[in-house]
Write an enzyme that holds these catalytic residues in place. Sequence first.
Site, short mmCIF file in Angstrom:
data_model
loop_
_atom_site.label_atom_id
_atom_site.label_comp_id
_atom_site.label_asym_id
_atom_site.label_seq_id
_atom_site.Cartn_x
_atom_site.Cartn_y
_atom_site.Cartn_z
N GLU A 43 0.99 -1.05 -0.07
CA GLU A 43 -0.03 0.10 0.00
C GLU A 43 0.84 1.19 0.14
OE1 GLU A 43 -1.60 -1.15 4.26
OE2 GLU A 43 -1.78 0.99 4.19
N CYS A 66 3.88 8.28 0.16
CA CYS A 66 4.62 7.44 0.98
C CYS A 66 4.56 5.86 0.32
CB CYS A 66 3.76 7.38 2.24
SG CYS A 66 4.35 6.08 3.55
N CYS A 111 7.39 -7.28 6.80
CA CYS A 111 8.65 -6.56 7.34
C CYS A 111 9.11 -7.49 8.65
CB CYS A 111 8.10 -5.27 8.15
SG CYS A 111 9.80 -4.57 8.82
N CYS A 152 8.03 -4.37 15.10
CA CYS A 152 7.81 -3.57 16.02
C CYS A 152 6.28 -3.82 16.67
CB CYS A 152 7.72 -2.11 15.43
SG CYS A 152 9.37 -1.68 15.01
N CYS A 176 3.20 -1.96 15.08
CA CYS A 176 2.94 -1.85 13.69
C CYS A 176 2.29 -2.92 12.96
CB CYS A 176 4.56 -1.38 13.12
SG CYS A 176 4.42 -1.33 11.26
N CYS A 236 0.32 2.85 7.94
CA CYS A 236 1.31 1.57 8.47
C CYS A 236 0.67 0.18 8.26
CB CYS A 236 1.72 1.82 9.54
SG CYS A 236 2.26 3.60 9.97
N1 SAH Z 1 10.44 0.63 8.92
C1 SAH Z 1 10.70 1.98 8.92
C2 SAH Z 1 9.40 2.99 8.52
C3 SAH Z 1 8.24 2.52 9.19
S1 SAH Z 1 6.80 3.36 9.04
C4 SAH Z 1 10.85 2.63 10.46
O1 SAH Z 1 10.76 1.72 11.30
O2 SAH Z 1 11.26 3.65 10.51
C5 SAH Z 1 6.99 5.15 9.44
C6 SAH Z 1 7.10 5.25 11.18
O3 SAH Z 1 5.57 5.04 11.65
C7 SAH Z 1 7.70 4.53 11.87
O4 SAH Z 1 8.47 5.58 12.92
C8 SAH Z 1 6.92 3.64 12.63
O5 SAH Z 1 7.56 3.34 14.04
C9 SAH Z 1 5.62 4.31 12.78
N2 SAH Z 1 4.72 3.50 13.06
C10 SAH Z 1 4.33 2.05 12.73
N3 SAH Z 1 3.13 1.80 12.95
C11 SAH Z 1 2.71 2.91 13.86
C12 SAH Z 1 1.21 2.80 14.15
N4 SAH Z 1 0.47 2.16 14.34
N5 SAH Z 1 1.16 4.31 14.82
C13 SAH Z 1 1.72 5.04 14.75
N6 SAH Z 1 3.13 5.15 14.35
C14 SAH Z 1 3.74 4.08 13.67
#
Ligand code: SAH
Length: 346
Positions: free
Chosen positions: A88, A101, A108, A112, A115, A333
Amino acid sequence: MKNVLQDLSFEQLESLTLSLGEKKFRAKQLYDGLMRGKKISDINIPSGLKKRLLESYEDEPVKIIKTLASSDGTEKYLFSLSDGNVIEGVLMKYKYGNTQCVSTQVGCRMGCKFCASTLGGLIRNLTSGEILAQVLVVNALHSRGKLRGVTNVVLMGSGEPLDNYANVVTFLKNISAAGGVNVSPRNISLSTCGLVPAIYNLAQEGLPVNLTVSLHQTTDEGRARTMPIAKKYSIDEILKACAHYFEKTGRRYIFEYSLIAGENCSAEHAQGLINLLKGKPCHVNLIRLNEVEERGLKAVSDRQAYAFMQALTDGGLSASVRRSLGADIAGACGQLRAGYLKGENL
Ligand code: SAH
């Protein structure tokens, strides 16, 4: 799966065209067509060449299969890839231009806890051309005359960009090539959960993209509760890598900090951030948690988010709360893809 023609730079496309016994100028026609987001079959080149290309290359490696439009102008896309996987992306409209984006992996493996992209683990890396084609098709939808539809790109969709390093670097080179869509590295932000050695490598590439690091906590122990990668690289190592990146590129770096109720947004956390970051050439971007059903973590109120920001700025940091766009169209995300995979009728 066939090859992806959008993986190739203009020079590589030229060599390919010559190796197929065609004149050099055909490469330019092909490249211009691809950069306009066209399918190979829709580009104006001789049918013999088309046929030979289509034997080895995907006609449409990235296809929009669903678009959701928000009342604030944000658009979310579900793309299908030629092997049937889906990813997406989002286009956000700002006064200064349109920011897209993009995803860098299907799924992934960073794990985390907040996420959605990581729920099913890593399926596969995207090729550089699959990352680029996301921009090409969306740019084509939104371009008006000479005005580019996509002016800024953030690598913040599904996937960890630095876990797909070689393809991401090729993508950065190809998207910023002068004859192509030509998005300058200065208008590109790469977000990482903090793969320290890859940050050092990126600093050497001569591609001054904006570096964004997902911090989300103030101590290694606290960070490890939601980000498994914290067990591998410490905050101290991350800060050193960021300082090196700044030295090499002159680019101020950004920390993302997603506010999770009861987890990382107390007065102590604000002070912890101030202690870590004060005086450094960085900015803190506070993100309101997008609650992911499977994760069970809770967001904070806007009032709490702004109070946390105020505490940071009072302590001398540069900080802002990220504007929340597209809230009416299925979260962020990985949530769109996760919903699609669960069979939700979007
Ligand atoms: N893998 C990369 C890009 C991830 S997406 C990274 O870890 O930075 C971009 C941002 O969104 C990252 O800071 C990630 O930690 C955050 N993120 C992911 N899921 C989220 C959620 N459910 N709510 C808020 N931020 C989120």
